[in-house]
Design a protein around this motif. Structure first.
Motif, mmCIF file in Angstrom:
data_model
loop_
_atom_site.group_PDB
_atom_site.id
_atom_site.type_symbol
_atom_site.label_atom_id
_atom_site.label_comp_id
_atom_site.label_asym_id
_atom_site.label_seq_id
_atom_site.Cartn_x
_atom_site.Cartn_y
_atom_site.Cartn_z
ATOM 1 N N SER A 104 -9.743 -37.030 0.990
ATOM 2 C CA SER A 104 -8.289 -37.024 0.436
ATOM 3 C C SER A 104 -7.768 -38.113 0.393
ATOM 4 O O SER A 104 -6.941 -38.542 -0.145
ATOM 5 N N GLY A 105 -8.338 -39.289 1.420
ATOM 6 C CA GLY A 105 -7.875 -40.473 1.404
ATOM 7 C C GLY A 105 -6.686 -40.470 2.481
ATOM 8 O O GLY A 105 -6.147 -41.879 2.639
ATOM 9 N N LEU A 106 -6.094 -39.604 3.001
ATOM 10 C CA LEU A 106 -5.093 -39.548 3.828
ATOM 11 C C LEU A 106 -5.748 -40.471 5.302
ATOM 12 O O LEU A 106 -6.931 -40.106 5.713
ATOM 13 N N SER A 107 -4.810 -40.949 5.834
ATOM 14 C CA SER A 107 -5.163 -41.501 7.194
ATOM 15 C C SER A 107 -5.537 -40.492 7.965
ATOM 16 O O SER A 107 -4.633 -39.552 8.177
ATOM 17 N N PRO A 108 -6.317 -40.475 8.908
ATOM 18 C CA PRO A 108 -6.887 -39.531 9.922
ATOM 19 C C PRO A 108 -5.666 -39.435 10.868
ATOM 20 O O PRO A 108 -5.504 -38.450 11.688
ATOM 21 N N LEU A 109 -4.910 -40.422 11.124
ATOM 22 C CA LEU A 109 -3.827 -40.475 12.073
ATOM 23 C C LEU A 109 -2.761 -39.205 11.632
ATOM 24 O O LEU A 109 -1.903 -38.879 12.335
ATOM 25 N N VAL A 110 -2.560 -39.155 10.168
ATOM 26 C CA VAL A 110 -1.808 -38.471 9.613
ATOM 27 C C VAL A 110 -1.701 -36.835 10.310
ATOM 28 O O VAL A 110 -1.054 -36.068 10.604
ATOM 29 N N THR A 111 -3.071 -36.393 10.242
ATOM 30 C CA THR A 111 -3.477 -35.201 10.461
ATOM 31 C C THR A 111 -3.919 -34.902 11.687
ATOM 32 O O THR A 111 -4.294 -33.880 12.226
ATOM 33 N N ALA A 112 -3.824 -36.116 12.614
ATOM 34 C CA ALA A 112 -4.336 -36.028 14.215
ATOM 35 C C ALA A 112 -5.875 -35.476 13.904
ATOM 36 O O ALA A 112 -6.442 -35.094 15.172
ATOM 37 N N GLY A 113 -6.624 -35.966 13.019
ATOM 38 C CA GLY A 113 -8.088 -35.284 12.860
ATOM 39 C C GLY A 113 -8.089 -33.853 12.860
ATOM 40 O O GLY A 113 -9.381 -33.368 12.718
ATOM 41 N N LEU A 114 -7.117 -33.279 12.554
ATOM 42 C CA LEU A 114 -7.332 -31.627 12.045
ATOM 43 C C LEU A 114 -7.814 -31.493 10.659
ATOM 44 O O LEU A 114 -7.746 -32.412 9.958
ATOM 45 N N ASN A 115 -8.485 -30.228 10.292
ATOM 46 C CA ASN A 115 -8.992 -30.220 8.982
ATOM 47 C C ASN A 115 -7.755 -29.487 7.995
ATOM 48 O O ASN A 115 -8.025 -28.813 7.101
ATOM 49 N N THR A 116 -6.551 -29.343 8.541
ATOM 50 C CA THR A 116 -5.307 -29.099 7.743
ATOM 51 C C THR A 116 -4.345 -30.130 7.633
ATOM 52 O O THR A 116 -4.387 -31.203 8.388
ATOM 53 N N VAL A 117 -3.496 -30.021 6.738
ATOM 54 C CA VAL A 117 -2.469 -30.992 6.456
ATOM 55 C C VAL A 117 -1.181 -30.161 6.265
ATOM 56 O O VAL A 117 -1.313 -29.322 5.493
ATOM 57 N N ALA A 118 -0.117 -30.802 6.868
ATOM 58 C CA ALA A 118 1.491 -30.116 6.667
ATOM 59 C C ALA A 118 1.932 -30.955 5.459
ATOM 60 O O ALA A 118 1.904 -32.475 5.338
ATOM 61 N N VAL A 119 2.215 -30.186 4.374
ATOM 62 C CA VAL A 119 2.940 -30.913 3.120
ATOM 63 C C VAL A 119 4.283 -30.401 2.849
ATOM 64 O O VAL A 119 4.532 -29.126 2.988
ATOM 65 N N ARG A 120 4.981 -31.225 2.114
ATOM 66 C CA ARG A 120 6.198 -30.698 1.812
ATOM 67 C C ARG A 120 6.895 -31.469 0.582
ATOM 68 O O ARG A 120 6.629 -32.807 0.336
ATOM 69 N N LEU A 121 7.467 -30.937 -0.374
ATOM 70 C CA LEU A 121 8.154 -31.370 -1.701
ATOM 71 C C LEU A 121 9.724 -31.293 -1.270
ATOM 72 O O LEU A 121 10.499 -30.291 -1.259
#
Ligand code: TXA
Ligand code: MG
Length: 315
Positions: A104-121
């Protein structure tokens, strides 16, 4: 850091804010829930700086703010459930936890190393305009020092973080004033992870039944004693490594194979932490031994040491 700039929510202000974000700086922005402290979600240093500015003791995963569904699809898998919830409640005060896309290119710090991501519009017109101007994903927790009340005006942001961030865009008071409702939408039914600005009744009105969080399922890294663990053995607070150990330095450590920060900078060390763990794992191999130099237990160092203790915990 010089004084925090107060930017107007006009074309010039948005252009300046986007330029700061592209350069890795932090900008507080109004959303309909609370003011968020935004940084480029693909930039490790920017994300580490968010934790530093807030004085957050732990790397909780952060919410990624996006402009539209096409952008969401680049970073996360839009499950059938997510598509239904998105059609009903986005843009708006709802955050969805979704499977993270590989690469995804997101920094691993954003997801704290999890394999899920929290997103919001977000729905706030200023937040949407800034996302359009910036053109990428913005990580943004509430724009307050850790443990303090969430900010719902630009003045609140300045009172808490003035002098610690580059700028705040003044978009007036937040309409919702309460953080977003967080739903885990990775499965067939939504699971409520945090009550917030979207009432659960509205979700149930779609004919969906809210599940309660499974206690056996790890949704946050802090729940697991052993985590972020390389395959080999890990020792901490090592000033004199043994022969054959991969030593990860902090500050001047001439013989170290890797370093969190040669200058002893905790923000840099935080940004490098997950990368260094991966690199040490590769160098040491499954039976190898890894040793970390001591990291001061202050500021971001507390979060770094929390993660290192988990990496070294018996498993
Ligand atoms: O309204 C809001 O949600 C505000 C505005 C700025 O958008 N943001 C906000 O972010 O409240 P923050 O960082 O304070 O809250 C993020 C929450 C954390 O409690 C974290 O545990 C959860 O989201 N979270 C993030 N990623 C997650 C994931 N992959 N799995 C489970 N929980 C996650
Ligand atoms: Mg918060």
């Amino acid at each position: 850091m010089p004084e925090t700039r107060l930017l107007a929510p006009d074309a010039a202000g948005l252009r300046d804010a986007a330029a700061i974000l592209h350069a890795g700086g932090l900008v507080a922005l109004p959303t309909e829930t609370v003011y968020g402290l935004a940084g480029d979600a693909t930039n490790d240093h920017a994300v580490a700086a968010i934790f530093a500015a807030k004085g957050r003791p732990r790397f909780n995963p952060l919410i990624v703010h996006l402009a539209d569904l096409a952008q969401v699809d680049r970073f996360a898998a839009l499950t059938p459930l997510a598509q239904r919830l998105a059609a009903a409640f986005w843009p708006g005060p709802m955050t969805l936890v979704l499977p993270l896309r590989e690469g995804s290119g997101l920094s691993p710090l954003v997801t704290a190393g999890l394999n899920t991501v929290a997103v919001r519009l977000p729905a706030h017109p200023v937040a949407r305009a800034l996302l359009a101007e910036f053109g990428g994903p913005l990580a943004a927790p509430s724009a307050n020092p850790s443990g303090r009340i969430s900010p719902v005006t630009a003045a609140h942001v300045l009172a808490g973080l003035g002098g610690r961030i580059a700028a705040v865009i003044d978009g007036g008071a937040c309409a919702v004033g309460l953080e977003s409702t967080i739903l885990d939408a990775t499965g067939a039914a939504p699971v409520l992870l945090r009550a917030g600005g979207l009432a659960t009744e509205a979700v149930e009105a779609l004919g969906l039944t809210l599940g309660s969080p499974r206690t056996d399922k790890i949704t946050a890294p802090g729940q697991l004693a052993s985590h972020y663990a390389p395959r080999g053995r890990v020792r901490l607070d090592v000033t004199a490594p043994e022969a054959g150990e991969i030593w990860v330095g902090f500050g001047p450590c001439p013989v170290a194979a890797l370093s969190l920060s040669q200058t002893g900078d905790l923000t840099e060390a935080a940004a490098r932490l997950f990368h260094a763990l991966h690199e040490a794992d590769t160098l040491a191999g499954p039976e190898g031994r890894i040793a970390f130099a001591p990291v001061p237990d202050t500021g971001l160092g507390r979060a770094i040491n929390d993660r290192l203790r988990r990496a070294a915990a018996p498993r």
